[in-house]
Design a protein around this motif. Structure first.
Motif, PDB file in Angstrom:
ATOM      1  N   SER A   1      30.089  49.315  42.615  1.00  0.00           N
ATOM      2  CA  SER A   1      31.318  48.831  41.749  1.00  0.00           C
ATOM      3  C   SER A   1      31.614  47.996  41.216  1.00  0.00           C
ATOM      4  CB  SER A   1      32.541  50.017  42.176  1.00  0.00           C
ATOM      5  OG  SER A   1      32.003  51.360  42.613  1.00  0.00           O
ATOM      6  N   ALA A   2      32.184  47.335  40.336  1.00  0.00           N
ATOM      7  CA  ALA A   2      32.604  46.241  40.043  1.00  0.00           C
ATOM      8  C   ALA A   2      34.042  46.025  40.060  1.00  0.00           C
ATOM      9  CB  ALA A   2      32.484  45.704  38.820  1.00  0.00           C
ATOM     10  N   ASN A   3      34.194  44.870  40.436  1.00  0.00           N
ATOM     11  CA  ASN A   3      36.154  45.078  40.088  1.00  0.00           C
ATOM     12  C   ASN A   3      35.964  43.181  39.445  1.00  0.00           C
ATOM     13  OD1 ASN A   3      38.931  45.095  40.802  1.00  0.00           O
ATOM     14  ND2 ASN A   3      37.950  44.399  43.908  1.00  0.00           N
ATOM     15  N   ILE A   4      36.556  43.363  38.011  1.00  0.00           N
ATOM     16  CA  ILE A   4      36.967  42.290  37.384  1.00  0.00           C
ATOM     17  C   ILE A   4      38.223  41.374  37.101  1.00  0.00           C
ATOM     18  CG2 ILE A   4      36.087  42.293  35.257  1.00  0.00           C
ATOM     19  CD1 ILE A   4      35.045  44.272  35.060  1.00  0.00           C
TER      20      ILE A   4
ATOM     21  N   GLY B   1      34.513  48.445  46.138  1.00  0.00           N
ATOM     22  CA  GLY B   1      34.398  47.565  45.133  1.00  0.00           C
ATOM     23  C   GLY B   1      33.597  46.355  45.340  1.00  0.00           C
ATOM     24  N   SER B   2      32.505  46.882  45.474  1.00  0.00           N
ATOM     25  CA  SER B   2      30.948  45.325  46.270  1.00  0.00           C
ATOM     26  C   SER B   2      31.369  44.512  45.901  1.00  0.00           C
ATOM     27  CB  SER B   2      30.080  45.909  46.405  1.00  0.00           C
ATOM     28  OG  SER B   2      29.409  46.867  45.745  1.00  0.00           O
ATOM     29  N   ARG B   3      31.434  44.120  44.188  1.00  0.00           N
ATOM     30  CA  ARG B   3      30.942  43.423  43.427  1.00  0.00           C
ATOM     31  C   ARG B   3      31.632  43.242  42.506  1.00  0.00           C
ATOM     32  NH1 ARG B   3      27.342  44.741  38.012  1.00  0.00           N
ATOM     33  NH2 ARG B   3      28.388  47.258  38.868  1.00  0.00           N
ATOM     34  N   LEU B   4      32.503  41.762  43.189  1.00  0.00           N
ATOM     35  CA  LEU B   4      33.376  41.049  42.448  1.00  0.00           C
ATOM     36  C   LEU B   4      33.198  40.008  41.673  1.00  0.00           C
ATOM     37  CD1 LEU B   4      36.904  41.060  42.977  1.00  0.00           C
ATOM     38  CD2 LEU B   4      36.568  39.217  44.315  1.00  0.00           C
ATOM     39  N   LEU B   5      33.544  40.864  40.001  1.00  0.00           N
ATOM     40  CA  LEU B   5      33.258  39.650  39.220  1.00  0.00           C
ATOM     41  C   LEU B   5      34.699  38.712  38.643  1.00  0.00           C
ATOM     42  CD1 LEU B   5      30.793  41.657  39.289  1.00  0.00           C
ATOM     43  CD2 LEU B   5      31.274  41.873  36.095  1.00  0.00           C
ATOM     44  N   VAL B   6      34.603  37.353  38.587  1.00  0.00           N
ATOM     45  CA  VAL B   6      35.805  36.553  38.670  1.00  0.00           C
ATOM     46  C   VAL B   6      35.583  35.476  37.164  1.00  0.00           C
ATOM     47  CG1 VAL B   6      36.706  34.997  39.730  1.00  0.00           C
ATOM     48  CG2 VAL B   6      36.010  36.764  40.803  1.00  0.00           C
ATOM     49  N   GLN B   7      36.536  35.741  36.597  1.00  0.00           N
ATOM     50  CA  GLN B   7      36.296  34.655  35.531  1.00  0.00           C
ATOM     51  C   GLN B   7      36.285  33.455  35.533  1.00  0.00           C
ATOM     52  OE1 GLN B   7      39.534  34.986  32.322  1.00  0.00           O
ATOM     53  NE2 GLN B   7      37.843  34.261  30.964  1.00  0.00           N
TER      54      GLN B   7
ATOM     55  N   PRO C   1      29.936  35.088  38.995  1.00  0.00           N
ATOM     56  CA  PRO C   1      30.881  34.594  37.557  1.00  0.00           C
ATOM     57  C   PRO C   1      31.082  34.779  36.692  1.00  0.00           C
ATOM     58  CG  PRO C   1      29.664  33.034  38.080  1.00  0.00           C
ATOM     59  CD  PRO C   1      29.188  34.228  39.232  1.00  0.00           C
ATOM     60  N   PHE C   2      31.779  34.972  35.546  1.00  0.00           N
ATOM     61  CA  PHE C   2      31.835  35.713  34.554  1.00  0.00           C
ATOM     62  C   PHE C   2      32.320  34.949  33.440  1.00  0.00           C
ATOM     63  CE2 PHE C   2      34.894  38.091  34.957  1.00  0.00           C
ATOM     64  CZ  PHE C   2      36.039  38.350  34.083  1.00  0.00           C
ATOM     65  N   ASP C   3      32.537  34.375  32.260  1.00  0.00           N
ATOM     66  CA  ASP C   3      32.505  33.713  31.148  1.00  0.00           C
ATOM     67  C   ASP C   3      33.810  34.222  30.553  1.00  0.00           C
ATOM     68  OD1 ASP C   3      32.088  30.586  31.688  1.00  0.00           O
ATOM     69  OD2 ASP C   3      29.599  31.296  30.790  1.00  0.00           O
ATOM     70  N   ASP C   4      33.080  35.492  29.205  1.00  0.00           N
ATOM     71  CA  ASP C   4      34.198  36.240  29.069  1.00  0.00           C
ATOM     72  C   ASP C   4      34.315  37.909  28.706  1.00  0.00           C
ATOM     73  OD1 ASP C   4      32.071  37.064  27.537  1.00  0.00           O
ATOM     74  OD2 ASP C   4      32.191  35.312  26.061  1.00  0.00           O
ATOM     75  N   GLU C   5      35.012  38.671  28.383  1.00  0.00           N
ATOM     76  CA  GLU C   5      35.361  40.372  28.412  1.00  0.00           C
ATOM     77  C   GLU C   5      33.567  40.609  28.225  1.00  0.00           C
ATOM     78  OE1 GLU C   5      37.824  42.862  26.676  1.00  0.00           O
ATOM     79  OE2 GLU C   5      39.211  41.251  26.514  1.00  0.00           O
ATOM     80  N   GLU C   6      33.100  40.418  27.540  1.00  0.00           N
ATOM     81  CA  GLU C   6      31.848  40.820  26.358  1.00  0.00           C
ATOM     82  C   GLU C   6      30.907  40.389  27.776  1.00  0.00           C
ATOM     83  OE1 GLU C   6      28.827  40.844  23.097  1.00  0.00           O
ATOM     84  OE2 GLU C   6      30.189  39.425  23.358  1.00  0.00           O
ATOM     85  N   GLU C   7      31.021  39.492  28.241  1.00  0.00           N
ATOM     86  CA  GLU C   7      29.713  39.152  29.209  1.00  0.00           C
ATOM     87  C   GLU C   7      29.711  40.184  31.209  1.00  0.00           C
ATOM     88  OE1 GLU C   7      27.795  35.251  31.962  1.00  0.00           O
ATOM     89  OE2 GLU C   7      29.358  35.309  31.136  1.00  0.00           O
ATOM     90  N   ALA C   8      31.314  40.390  31.271  1.00  0.00           N
ATOM     91  CA  ALA C   8      32.630  40.877  32.225  1.00  0.00           C
ATOM     92  C   ALA C   8      31.380  42.484  32.231  1.00  0.00           C
ATOM     93  CB  ALA C   8      33.622  40.486  32.492  1.00  0.00           C
TER      94      ALA C   8
ATOM     95  N   GLY D   1      39.513  47.446  28.270  1.00  0.00           N
ATOM     96  CA  GLY D   1      38.281  47.223  29.450  1.00  0.00           C
ATOM     97  C   GLY D   1      37.823  48.908  29.404  1.00  0.00           C
ATOM     98  N   SER D   2      39.224  49.748  29.838  1.00  0.00           N
ATOM     99  CA  SER D   2      39.105  50.970  30.333  1.00  0.00           C
ATOM    100  C   SER D   2      38.051  51.450  29.707  1.00  0.00           C
ATOM    101  CB  SER D   2      40.012  51.710  30.624  1.00  0.00           C
ATOM    102  OG  SER D   2      40.944  51.675  29.295  1.00  0.00           O
ATOM    103  N   ALA D   3      38.092  51.412  28.113  1.00  0.00           N
ATOM    104  CA  ALA D   3      36.802  51.953  27.196  1.00  0.00           C
ATOM    105  C   ALA D   3      35.638  51.104  27.628  1.00  0.00           C
ATOM    106  CB  ALA D   3      37.743  52.021  26.051  1.00  0.00           C
TER     107      ALA D   3
END
Length: 492
Positions: free
Chosen positions: A255-258, A287-293, A395-402, A428-430
């Motif tokens: 799971s991704a935790n953004i 939430g083993s993948r922490l995606l951070v802007q 890391p990510f840059d924007d919503e689309e990449e996240a 995001g939920s969609a």
């Protein structure tokens, strides 16, 4: 010191034990209980008892309201025994006593909820287009259900199956994990006290090949409800297909935790810790993948590392402990192997990365809370379920990449999203391909909320009103009211 001994329940009776195996305490690494080592003969007896009970007037003849009252009575008994059952689970699987106690105190709500739903199962009268005919539907139970549960939260995950299947009028044979059988064996005694007829709830214990396989393959088992790893789920699904059985499968997750830059960073840090280090990471929704802007990446990493470093590792029965041991020795070895894999792929362990060296922990199966940075989504550490206290930060840059990173996974069990922007939360939920999405929260469950996975994370849903549908089948009844049979050579 003598080991505690436990027995299976079949047809309302405790079964004489032919052979046993040891259950090990993950904190001490030593055996503490003896569990029946069953085989095909015991499976045959348990399924026969369940099949007999399914057809018996004592169970099949009960009104739906009476079934519901049994479930509510059971809920009260579970509440009375919550602390005792929680202590058994902690001894058997090494998870925190505080966590197991919270689960056991909450479990009665599933039985109350589905007890209330039992007499809300309705068919319907069809406005049929055939003159002189009356047609309606009935919703009926399927038959004998095989409930196969894992070692991480044995009674809660068992409850998610038992409450709806019993409310629907089915009977069950339970196969708990060979690593954590004890709490289930004690739990089923409460059904007798609640007044359930003999044979409605039965247990078998032992190894997957000797017990699980014959149970899944048994011709009198109509459905399999399985929670566990992906390989086991595939094997169950394949066997079910050969027997034309239905299944509910809750399998793995990655799971991704953004975390977006506008989030409350303190809350997001707490949510990240909860998502991966609670239960020592031994949960499918971890939430083993922490995606951070990227603009807040260093701030979030710093916060997560500082908070995780304060986690108290120790005896799971101690109220002060926050991280307990891994449940099995084999699973600890698997977790440690992934630490080596991550380093070989170029990830950097900024916290943990080994077994703790405290003398009081040397006998237990512990792994330090571990955080990796420098991770990309193509690494095995980001794609494969570790099932331990190991966090990968990406890391990510924007919503689309996240959302692209989050969805680039064979799994889709859960996801978290941290933001102050309600429009982003809705988008995001969609966009996230997951069966559960938490916004500004993580790891919340309820008897009211359907739970299950997208993609390789499973088939079907547990909890919520739709869960009961998985244990029902529809019958259509036609009644001629005209009193005259038409041409028998033409379809009516």
């Amino acid at each position: 010191m003598a080991l505690d001994r436990f027995q299976n329940t079949v047809d309302g009776k405790r079964v004489a034990v032919r052979e046993t195996f040891e259950s090990l305490d993950p904190f001490t690494g030593k055996p503490w209980a003896l569990v029946p080592l069953d085989g095909p003969a015991e499976v045959e007896a348990a399924v026969a008892a369940a099949r007999k009970a399914f057809r018996s007037p004592q169970w099949a003849g009960l009104t739906a309201t009476a079934r519901g009252k049994l479930l509510v009575r059971l809920a009260d008994l579970i509440a009375e025994n919550a602390e005792r059952l929680a202590a058994l689970e902690t001894r058997d699987n090494g998870k925190l006593l505080a966590e197991m106690t919270a689960q056991l105190r909450y479990i009665p709500e599933w039985f109350r909820y589905f007890g209330g739903l039992a007499d809300k199962i309705e068919g319907s009268v069809l406005p049929i287009d055939k003159a002189g005919m009356f047609a309606f539907t009935r919703r009926e139970p399927i038959g004998v259900i095989a409930a196969i549960v894992p070692w991480n939260s044995p009674l809660m995950l068992l409850t998610w199956k038992l409450a709806p299947l019993l409310a629907a009028g089915n009977t069950v044979v339970i196969k708990p994990s060979e690593h954590t059988s004890v709490s289930a064996l004690e739990f089923v005694k409460l059904f007798e006290q609640a007044g359930f007829p003999p044979g409605v709830v039965n247990t078998v214990t032992g190894m997957p090949l000797e017990v699980g396989v014959p149970l899944v393959n048994h011709p009198d088992v109509a459905k399999i409800a399985f929670t566990g790893g992906e390989p086991g789920g595939i094997a169950v699904y394949r066997a079910a297909a050969e027997g034309l059985k239905t299944v509910t499968l809750e399998l793995g997750g990655k799971s991704a935790n953004i975390v977006f830059a506008d989030a409350n960073i303190g809350n997001a840090v707490n949510g990240a810790i909860s998502g991966i280090f609670a239960a020592s990471g031994q949960t499918c929704i971890a939430g083993s993948r922490l995606l951070v802007q990227r603009s807040v990446h260093d701030q979030v990493v710093d916060g997560v590392v500082k908070l995780a470093a304060t986690a108290r590792i120790g005896n799971p029965s101690d109220a002060q402990t926050q991280v307990g041991p891994i449940t099995t020795q084999a699973q600890r070895a698997r977790v440690l192997s992934y630490l080596d894999i991550a380093r070989a792929e170029g990830a950097e362990a900024v916290l943990g990365g080994k077994c703790p060296d405290a003398a009081e922990l040397k006998d237990g199966w512990f792994v330090e809370p571990t955080i990796f940075t420098g991770v990309n989504n193509r690494m095995r550490i980001a794609r494969e379920e570790v099932f331990g206290p190991v966090l990968s930060i990406i890391p990510f840059d924007d919503e689309e990449e996240a959302y692209a990173i989050a969805n680039d996974s064979p799994y889709g069990l859960a996801a978290g999203l941290w933001t102050a922007d309600i429009a982003r939360a809705i988008r995001g939920s969609a966009s996230l391909e997951a069966g559960t999405v938490w916004v500004n929260s993580y790891r919340a469950v309820s008897y009211m909320a359907p739970f299950g996975g997208y993609k390789r994370s499973g088939v079907g849903r547990e909890s919520g009103q739709e869960a009961i549908d998985a244990y029902l089948q529809t019958k259509t009844v036609w009644i001629d009211t005209a009193g005259q049979v038409a041409n028998p050579f033409i379809i009516r």
